[in-house]
Design a protein around this motif. Structure first.
Motif: not given
Length: 467
Positions: A107-124
């Motif tokens: 996530a730290s290597e990505l732009d914010t929008d791409d990092a959010v796309a990876i993290i947003e679907d994870m469990d809380e």
């Protein structure tokens, strides 16, 4: 070819593979065979020249049960760019196999929008673990993005942008770009802000490069710009990009402060996604993703099939009400599906046009009446044309003038119902803030089935056919 011959067959050379060949079955099979044989080095040699998007496609083309082994073999090639290009379900498969620290590194290597796309679907719980593993600046940016509604501009935007104060000169801006290596490298324009960080204009890179350094940015910038509210739905954002031919646009918060930007490459994805969703929703097929788990697909499709079963029973009850008429004149049972079927087809045509017009803002309250009149005229013209054809065809086959007239009148009636229903149903649902792409098809097909059977059998009863 035997299994021995298959393993002995030489893998395709990279130099012999053009862009279209690299994901053909022969290439995919060569990579999978290398992985199965434990030859990770050969698999990496085949895949290394591929673009990150092609590597992502390779994982989508690989069966679910083989993706873990492929990921292990290609571990060095699975960087953030590959994960950003992956299908959501495929990415979830691989992310589940990573530790929170490894996900945070990606996530730290990505732009914010791409990092959010990876993290947003994870469990809380998983989200919290990943966010704790991020450095404070990245964590703050992603947490802020996650605080915005799903499918909003706030989720879509990237915070990495170039903004300069309006009192700078062109030379100041060029020196700033040259001497700050931490700045983003992917941008097409510079945003100009006032002391309160409110965007006051934009300046394209081409203008800066062609302007003497002593000229003020304020004299070069374009003051008219399209600002995107942070809570705007992504579909509306895409419409603005399309309407105003934007390459990038500033995103502002409730206080009109610059908080991010959206670029056209993200919009291309959104347009494709939204268009596909509308088509699939019209059919009740859910997301239609071939990588979606079978359980979810069955649940989505079955729910709509159950609804359709209910509407079919409603149509059958209409037929049952005319059981006596059908018993006296059996030809009615042969011909009545034609009337309902043609009405359903006509309604689907109108519905597709209207849903698209609503989605693209072509159909608004200012032109709804004109649209209704237009579709009424089209339905009338089509109904009359089909009535002549079905009337003549019925006369040729059955030599019954009364039957020909009844089916012709029923055809006109049901086409008018289909045309009006195809407009009024989605427009009404849209006014009620219900997605017309999801629910319209059920209502329209029910109307055309019921009215098709009722008009044909009702007219036949009034006409006294079979008596």
């Amino acid at each position: 070819m035997s299994e021995t011959e298959l393993h002995e067959a030489p893998a395709p050379e990279q130099d012999e593979l053009d862009e279209d060949d690299r994901l053909r079955p022969e290439f995919v099979d060569a990579v999978r065979d290398a992985v199965r044989d434990g030859d990770d080095e050969a698999a990496r040699a085949l895949v290394e020249p591929l673009h990150p998007a092609d590597i992502a496609d390779l994982f989508e083309l690989t069966p679910h049960e083989d993706r873990g082994a492929l990921a292990k073999a290609l571990k060095d090639l699975l960087d953030a760019d590959v994960f950003a290009e992956m299908n959501d379900y495929v990415r979830e498969d691989l992310i589940d196999a990573l530790t929170p620290t490894e996900v945070a590194d990606l996530a730290s290597e990505l732009d914010t929008d791409d990092a959010v796309a990876i993290i947003e679907d994870m469990d809380e719980a998983e989200q919290r673990a990943v966010l704790r593993a991020l450095d404070p600046d990245d964590r703050a940016a992603i947490e802020e993005a996650l605080s915005y509604p799903e499918e909003s501009a706030g989720r879509l935007m990237q915070r990495e942008l170039i903004a300069v104060p309006e009192h700078w000169t062109v030379g100041d801006a060029i020196d700033f770009l040259r001497h700050h290596e931490e700045l983003t490298t992917d941008f097409w324009e510079i945003f100009v802000v006032d002391a309160g960080h409110h965007p006051v204009g934009t300046c394209q890179l081409s203008w800066i490069l062609r302007t003497p350094g002593n000229i003020a940015i304020a004299d070069v910038m374009q003051r008219e710009q399209t600002l995107i509210p942070v809570d705007m739905d992504q579909e509306e954002v895409a419409l603005r990009f399309q309407k105003y031919a934007l390459i990038s646009a500033a995103v502002v918060d409730a206080a009109n402060r610059l908080v991010g930007m959206i670029t056209v490459d993200d919009i291309v994805h959104i347009i494709q996604q939204e268009a596909g969703e509308d088509v699939l929703r019209l059919s009740g097929a859910g997301e239609g993703d071939i990588n979606e788990p079978i359980r979810l697909t069955v649940r989505t499709r079955l729910s709509w099939l159950v609804v359709n079963l209910g509407t079919a029973m409603l149509a059958a009850s209409v037929v049952g009400a005319f059981e006596g008429t059908i018993a006296r004149f059996a030809l009615l049972a042969v011909l009545m599906p034609i009337v309902s079927g043609m009405g359903g087809n006509a309604g689907t045509q109108t519905l597709a046009v209207v849903v698209r017009a609503l989605a693209t803002n072509q159909l608004t309250s200012s032109n709804t009446a004109r649209m209704i009149l237009r579709e009424f005229r089209i339905a009338l013209a089509n109904g009359l044309s089909l009535a002549v054809l079905i009337g003549l065809g019925t006369w040729v086959f059955y030599h019954n003038a009364d039957l020909s007239l009844v089916i012709a009148l029923a055809m006109v009636t049901n086409n008018l119902v289909a045309g009006l229903g195809g407009v009024l149903v989605p427009v009404t649902l849209d006014r009620l803030n219900i997605d017309p792409a999801v629910s319209s098809a059920v209502f329209v097909t029910t109307m055309t089935d019921v009215m098709g059977f009722f008009s044909f059998l009702g007219l036949a009863t009034l006409w006294g056919l079979g008596t």
